[in-house]
Scaffold this motif. Structure first.
Motif, mmCIF file in Angstrom:
data_model
loop_
_atom_site.group_PDB
_atom_site.id
_atom_site.type_symbol
_atom_site.label_atom_id
_atom_site.label_comp_id
_atom_site.label_asym_id
_atom_site.label_seq_id
_atom_site.Cartn_x
_atom_site.Cartn_y
_atom_site.Cartn_z
ATOM 1 N N GLU A 1 8.123 -11.270 -36.648
ATOM 2 C CA GLU A 1 7.318 -12.269 -37.351
ATOM 3 C C GLU A 1 8.192 -13.212 -38.174
ATOM 4 O O GLU A 1 7.987 -14.426 -38.173
ATOM 5 C CB GLU A 1 6.298 -11.580 -38.261
ATOM 6 N N ALA A 2 9.182 -12.679 -38.895
ATOM 7 C CA ALA A 2 10.058 -13.526 -39.706
ATOM 8 C C ALA A 2 10.843 -14.505 -38.832
ATOM 9 O O ALA A 2 10.974 -15.684 -39.178
ATOM 10 C CB ALA A 2 11.009 -12.658 -40.524
ATOM 11 N N ASP A 3 11.357 -14.034 -37.699
ATOM 12 C CA ASP A 3 12.070 -14.930 -36.782
ATOM 13 C C ASP A 3 11.158 -16.046 -36.290
ATOM 14 O O ASP A 3 11.574 -17.207 -36.217
ATOM 15 C CB ASP A 3 12.623 -14.147 -35.592
ATOM 16 N N ALA A 4 9.919 -15.715 -35.961
ATOM 17 C CA ALA A 4 8.964 -16.725 -35.489
ATOM 18 C C ALA A 4 8.668 -17.747 -36.593
ATOM 19 O O ALA A 4 8.586 -18.959 -36.324
ATOM 20 C CB ALA A 4 7.672 -16.050 -35.038
ATOM 21 N N HIS A 5 8.544 -17.285 -37.830
ATOM 22 C CA HIS A 5 8.274 -18.214 -38.932
ATOM 23 C C HIS A 5 9.451 -19.164 -39.172
ATOM 24 O O HIS A 5 9.246 -20.360 -39.392
ATOM 25 C CB HIS A 5 7.969 -17.443 -40.214
ATOM 26 N N PHE A 6 10.669 -18.646 -39.120
ATOM 27 C CA PHE A 6 11.813 -19.527 -39.360
ATOM 28 C C PHE A 6 12.054 -20.465 -38.181
ATOM 29 O O PHE A 6 12.534 -21.587 -38.375
ATOM 30 C CB PHE A 6 13.057 -18.714 -39.710
ATOM 31 N N LEU A 7 11.731 -20.045 -36.960
ATOM 32 C CA LEU A 7 11.795 -20.964 -35.825
ATOM 33 C C LEU A 7 10.780 -22.086 -35.991
ATOM 34 O O LEU A 7 11.053 -23.247 -35.673
ATOM 35 C CB LEU A 7 11.548 -20.225 -34.514
ATOM 36 N N ARG A 8 9.607 -21.752 -36.494
ATOM 37 C CA ARG A 8 8.586 -22.769 -36.738
ATOM 38 C C ARG A 8 9.058 -23.738 -37.821
ATOM 39 O O ARG A 8 8.796 -24.937 -37.751
ATOM 40 C CB ARG A 8 7.287 -22.103 -37.130
ATOM 41 N N ALA A 9 9.758 -23.227 -38.824
ATOM 42 C CA ALA A 9 10.287 -24.075 -39.878
ATOM 43 C C ALA A 9 11.331 -25.047 -39.336
ATOM 44 O O ALA A 9 11.456 -26.176 -39.810
ATOM 45 C CB ALA A 9 10.891 -23.228 -40.987
ATOM 46 N N LEU A 10 12.084 -24.617 -38.327
ATOM 47 C CA LEU A 10 13.064 -25.507 -37.685
ATOM 48 C C LEU A 10 12.367 -26.671 -36.994
ATOM 49 O O LEU A 10 12.878 -27.793 -37.008
ATOM 50 C CB LEU A 10 13.868 -24.728 -36.647
#
Length: 127
Positions: A116-125
Motif C-alpha cells: 500500500e505504501a509503495d502504491a501511495h508514493f507511486l501515485r504521489a509521483l
C-alpha cells in the motif's frame, strides 16, 4: 547517482510542520493509510539548499494497540519513502493510519502495508 538515505532533513519534526502538511490535499487513501501532501516552500535561512520531499508519520495507538505493530508500520512506511525519496516532488508528506489493524501476523501486516505504501508514493509521483 546519490544514495537513497533518510536524513533528518527528510523528516517532519515540529507540530507546525505537521499542521501545514495536514492542511494540504489528500493524495491517496487505502486500506490502512491516508496520505496528505503540501508543497514545500523554499527556506529563507537556507536559500541555496534544494527543497526535498519530507515525511511525517501519524500512527495512533487507538488504531494499532501494540507497540510492535506501530513500530513495524513506521519502519515499513519509512523504507518505502526512503526508496522513492529522490524521485518524489518537493512536498511534505504525512502518512496517517486511519483504520484499526485487524488481527494478523506481523509478516502479513508488513507485506500488506509495504504494498500500500509503495502504491501511495507511486501515485504521489504521478500527481
Amino acid at each position: 547517482m546519490s544514495r537513497a538515505t533518510f536524513p533528518a532533513a527528510a523528516r517532519l519534526h515540529r507540530p507546525t510542520e505537521f499542521a501545514a502538511a495536514l492542511a494540504g490535499r489528500r493524495i491517496a487513501r487505502g486500506a490502512f493509510f491516508v496520505v496528505t501532501a503540501h508543497l514545500r516552500q523554499a527556506i529563507d535561512s537556507e536559500p541555496t539548499a534544494e527543497p526535498c520531499a519530507r515525511l511525517g508519520l501519524i500512527i495512533a495507538k487507538r488504531f494499532a494497540h501494540h507497540a510492535s505493530t506501530r513500530n513495524a508500520l513506521k519502519r515499513v512506511v519509512r523504507e518505502a519513502f526512503r526508496s522513492k525519496r529522490l524521485e518524489l516532488p518537493a512536498h511534505d508528506f504525512v502518512v496517517r493510519l486511519n483504520k484499526r489493524i485487524t488481527a494478523m501476523s506481523l509478516t502479513e501486516l508488513k507485506k500488506t502495508a509495504r504494498l500500500e505504501a509503495d502504491a501511495h508514493f507511486l501515485r504521489a509521483l504521478r500527481s
